[in-house]
Design an enzyme around this catalytic site. Structure first.
Site, PDB file in Angstrom:
ATOM      1  CE  LYS A  22      -1.795   1.623   3.994  1.00  0.00           C
ATOM      2  NZ  LYS A  22      -1.486   3.039   4.258  1.00  0.00           N
ATOM      3  CG  ASN A  23       2.229   2.635   3.526  1.00  0.00           C
ATOM      4  OD1 ASN A  23       1.067   2.923   3.218  1.00  0.00           O
ATOM      5  ND2 ASN A  23       2.589   2.376   4.760  1.00  0.00           N
ATOM      6  NE  ARG A  93       0.416  12.170   6.677  1.00  0.00           N
ATOM      7  CZ  ARG A  93       0.705  13.273   7.362  1.00  0.00           C
ATOM      8  NH1 ARG A  93      -0.250  13.978   7.937  1.00  0.00           N
ATOM      9  NH2 ARG A  93       1.941  13.674   7.497  1.00  0.00           N
ATOM     10  CB  CYS A 117      -5.125   5.851  10.553  1.00  0.00           C
ATOM     11  SG  CYS A 117      -5.780   4.419   9.715  1.00  0.00           S
ATOM     12  NE  ARG A 122      -0.585  10.138  10.066  1.00  0.00           N
ATOM     13  CZ  ARG A 122      -0.916   9.103   9.289  1.00  0.00           C
ATOM     14  NH1 ARG A 122      -2.111   8.593   9.356  1.00  0.00           N
ATOM     15  NH2 ARG A 122      -0.054   8.607   8.426  1.00  0.00           N
ATOM     16  CG  ASP A 307       2.991   1.326   9.419  1.00  0.00           C
ATOM     17  OD1 ASP A 307       3.241   1.555   8.218  1.00  0.00           O
ATOM     18  OD2 ASP A 307       2.670   2.214  10.229  1.00  0.00           O
ATOM     19  NE  ARG A 399      -7.433   4.222   5.093  1.00  0.00           N
ATOM     20  CZ  ARG A 399      -6.722   5.140   5.740  1.00  0.00           C
ATOM     21  NH1 ARG A 399      -7.019   5.431   6.976  1.00  0.00           N
ATOM     22  NH2 ARG A 399      -5.725   5.746   5.147  1.00  0.00           N
TER      23      ARG A 399
HETATM   24  C1  EPZ Z   1       3.871   6.947   6.337  1.00  0.00           C
HETATM   25  O1  EPZ Z   1       3.046   7.923   6.963  1.00  0.00           O
HETATM   26  C2  EPZ Z   1       2.997   5.709   6.185  1.00  0.00           C
HETATM   27  N1  EPZ Z   1       1.862   6.016   5.336  1.00  0.00           N
HETATM   28  C3  EPZ Z   1       2.517   5.250   7.554  1.00  0.00           C
HETATM   29  O2  EPZ Z   1       1.775   4.038   7.369  1.00  0.00           O
HETATM   30  C4  EPZ Z   1       3.739   4.947   8.422  1.00  0.00           C
HETATM   31  O3  EPZ Z   1       3.305   4.612   9.726  1.00  0.00           O
HETATM   32  C5  EPZ Z   1       4.648   6.184   8.494  1.00  0.00           C
HETATM   33  O4  EPZ Z   1       4.997   6.611   7.157  1.00  0.00           O
HETATM   34  C6  EPZ Z   1       5.929   5.915   9.271  1.00  0.00           C
HETATM   35  O5  EPZ Z   1       6.623   4.874   8.673  1.00  0.00           O
HETATM   36  C7  EPZ Z   1       2.036   6.017   3.981  1.00  0.00           C
HETATM   37  O6  EPZ Z   1       3.120   5.799   3.482  1.00  0.00           O
HETATM   38  C8  EPZ Z   1       0.823   6.275   3.152  1.00  0.00           C
HETATM   39  P1  EPZ Z   1       5.845  10.335   8.502  1.00  0.00           P
HETATM   40  P2  EPZ Z   1       3.541   9.472   7.045  1.00  0.00           P
HETATM   41  O7  EPZ Z   1       5.721  11.559   7.681  1.00  0.00           O
HETATM   42  O8  EPZ Z   1       4.173   9.850   5.767  1.00  0.00           O
HETATM   43  C9  EPZ Z   1       5.392  13.582  11.967  1.00  0.00           C
HETATM   44  C10 EPZ Z   1      -0.067   2.598   7.616  1.00  0.00           C
HETATM   45  O9  EPZ Z   1      -0.600   2.048   8.596  1.00  0.00           O
HETATM   46  N2  EPZ Z   1       5.363  14.582  10.887  1.00  0.00           N
HETATM   47  O10 EPZ Z   1       7.120   9.549   8.479  1.00  0.00           O
HETATM   48  O11 EPZ Z   1       2.422  10.277   7.581  1.00  0.00           O
HETATM   49  C11 EPZ Z   1       4.119  12.735  11.979  1.00  0.00           C
HETATM   50  O12 EPZ Z   1       3.099  13.398  12.688  1.00  0.00           O
HETATM   51  C12 EPZ Z   1       0.372   4.052   7.706  1.00  0.00           C
HETATM   52  O13 EPZ Z   1       0.151   2.024   6.510  1.00  0.00           O
HETATM   53  C13 EPZ Z   1       5.355  15.929  11.237  1.00  0.00           C
HETATM   54  O14 EPZ Z   1       5.371  16.279  12.418  1.00  0.00           O
HETATM   55  O15 EPZ Z   1       4.663   9.322   8.188  1.00  0.00           O
HETATM   56  C14 EPZ Z   1       4.569  11.468  12.665  1.00  0.00           C
HETATM   57  O16 EPZ Z   1       4.516  11.658  14.059  1.00  0.00           O
HETATM   58  C15 EPZ Z   1       0.088   4.648   9.074  1.00  0.00           C
HETATM   59  N3  EPZ Z   1       5.306  16.861  10.264  1.00  0.00           N
HETATM   60  C16 EPZ Z   1       6.008  11.321  12.198  1.00  0.00           C
HETATM   61  O17 EPZ Z   1       6.428  12.617  11.728  1.00  0.00           O
HETATM   62  C17 EPZ Z   1       5.281  16.524   8.930  1.00  0.00           C
HETATM   63  O18 EPZ Z   1       5.250  17.440   8.078  1.00  0.00           O
HETATM   64  C18 EPZ Z   1       6.190  10.292  11.092  1.00  0.00           C
HETATM   65  O19 EPZ Z   1       5.448  10.741  10.008  1.00  0.00           O
HETATM   66  C19 EPZ Z   1       5.291  15.154   8.599  1.00  0.00           C
HETATM   67  C20 EPZ Z   1       5.346  14.195   9.584  1.00  0.00           C
END
Ligand code: EPZ
Length: 418
Positions: A22-23, A93, A117, A122, A307, A399
């Site tokens: 998915k990701n 997202r 989610c 986020r 995850d 999803r």
């Molecule tokens: C991706 O989410 C994945 N989703 C998530 O999978 C996964 O848990 C996550 O990466 C971490 O590996 C997809 O790829 C579609 P991040 P993403 O930006 O991009 C903070 C699943 O279950 N942050 O690495 O949202 C954020 O709040 C999903 O398949 C900021 O503060 O993850 C989080 O605490 C869930 N500001 C942390 O960083 C920003 O501008 C990690 O977020 C961006 C992120």
């Protein structure tokens, strides 16, 4: 609303094939808007987030559809609009990836904040500050982001304060057609990043360093069509292995990439499971009782992935001893704990720490999914519980999991969708 009815306590056995990731699929589907010709994506999972991404592509003016079970065709010759309505943005997202892609293609984009989610606030502050460095003017008003690159996108050197997966991917999408070179320092290193780079390079982009902490993107004039096979889903693989660990049994998993899952395999071995891997297969067996494991801290790749936290926690509910999870990535990713306790689990949450005391047995119960991976955790626990469980709000699970009840039924689970 659909439900999953699970009659627990049956050992699992057999062979399953892992779906596409998915990701990886979601940023790659968004990346199709940057390409002039027809794109064919193989191993694309039929999950609701992919259908949401297809609706956004259609709204933008693309032609998109599944040619057969898992081959998706995208034609993005004519992008007719560059705004994405709130109802489409809110579905997931990953809609945020269309910001970088549509900007890269048209120089303008108007979106509202993405959905997905509820794992905590986020924010997308890092996405926004990176795009501003690339020459994008972004006006935020009442939740609407009005983005324009009057003089076109230009390459920039961007230092991420945190190796954010989505931010790294959005920068890549905005940079491939930008003027000049973009360097991302402290980039995310998840395998899905490398898959996105692999796809973009197949379309004529010039990206190097994906999978390492420093990614260099040299902007090119345009991208052409290509055929690409999406990588296997390492979290779905971890989920089905957790189901076999929880219920006991022998499983052969094919079409996976064991190298992406070292940190997860290490936990299964600590639990007493037997894990062998060769090429794209994993040979897995588990008998009870499982053993509790050393504290698990969720980290960015190659650490233990956030995850996989819920499904491994579910498998550890009956392990002998005390296990601890520290959730370092998201603020609110223990929503499955209360539901696991309804099934008889003994779990205490203090802030970002969850302490699991192994219990003799779990009992079937009526539980609700509250997010994608937490819902998969409830399925995992229900398979090892005595009696019947009823899991509602399974749209969260759909999803990210393609036909979860069919896959699990094929290896002996008592599970049906109602
Ligand atoms: C991706 O989410 C994945 N989703 C998530 O999978 C996964 O848990 C996550 O990466 C971490 O590996 C997809 O790829 C579609 P991040 P993403 O930006 O991009 C903070 C699943 O279950 N942050 O690495 O949202 C954020 O709040 C999903 O398949 C900021 O503060 O993850 C989080 O605490 C869930 N500001 C942390 O960083 C920003 O501008 C990690 O977020 C961006 C992120």
């Amino acid at each position: 609303m659909q439900k999953l009815i699970i009659n627990g306590g049956k050992r699992l056995g057999g062979e399953i094939r892992i779906q596409g990731a998915k990701n990886a699929a979601l940023p790659i589907i968004a990346a199709c808007t940057l390409c002039g010709g027809e794109i064919i994506l193989h191993n694309c999972p039929r999950i609701s987030d992919v259908y949401s991404a297809m609706r956004i592509l259609t709204y933008l003016g693309c032609k998109v559809g599944f040619e057969d079970k898992n081959h998706l065709s995208v034609k993005a010759e004519n992008i007719s609009v560059n705004d994405i309505p709130d109802e489409l943005m809110r579905e997931m997202r990953s809609s945020v990836f269309f910001l970088g892609a549509v900007l890269g293609r048209t120089g303008k984009c108007r979106i509202t904040l993405p959905g997905g989610c509820d794992l905590g606030p986020r924010p997308i502050d890092m996405h926004i500050s990176a795009l501003r460095k690339m020459g994008v003017t972004i006006r935020e008003e009442f939740g609407v982001l009005d983005c324009t690159a009057e003089k076109g996108l230009r390459g920039a050197k961007i230092n991420l304060s945190f190796p954010s997966v989505g931010t790294t991917e959005n920068i890549m999408l905005a940079a491939v057609l930008a003027e000049g070179t973009t360097v991302i320092q402290n980039a995310a290193r998840e395998p899905e990043i490398s898959d996105l780079a692999g796809f973009l390079n197949s379309c004529g982009a010039k990206i190097s360093g994906a999978g390492c902490g420093r990614i260099v993107i040299n902007g090119v004039e345009k991208l052409h069509s290509c055929e690409y096979t999406i990588m296997p889903d390492r979290i779905v693989c971890a989920t089905y292995l957790s189901c076999a660990a929880a219920a006991g049994g022998e499983l052969v998993v094919s079409g996976c990439r064991p190298a992406d899952m070292e940190s997860i395999m290490n936990v299964f071995e600590q639990m007493g499971c037997i894990v062998h891997s060769a090429a794209d297969k994993i040979y897995f067996s588990a008998d009870h009782p499982l053993k509790a494991v050393a504290p698990i801290r969720t980290m960015v790749f190659p650490g233990f992935p956030t995850d996989a936290q819920a499904v491994l926690m579910a498998a550890l509910c009956k392990a002998k001893g005390t296990s601890v999870f520290v959730e370092n990535i998201f603020e609110n990713r223990f929503k499955h704990v209360g539901e696991l306790c309804r099934m008889g689990a003994d779990i205490l949450v203090e802030g970002k720490v969850a302490v699991i005391e192994g219990v003799e047995r779990l009992y079937g119960a009526k539980v609700c999914a509250a997010d994608l991976r937490g819902g998969a955790g409830l399925v995992t626990a229900a398979l090892s519980a005595e009696g019947v469980s009823e899991i509602s709000d399974i749209h969260y699970i759909d999803r990210g999991y393609e036909e979860i009840e069919k896959v699990l039924s094929s290896i002996g689970a008592g599970i049906a969708r109602e």
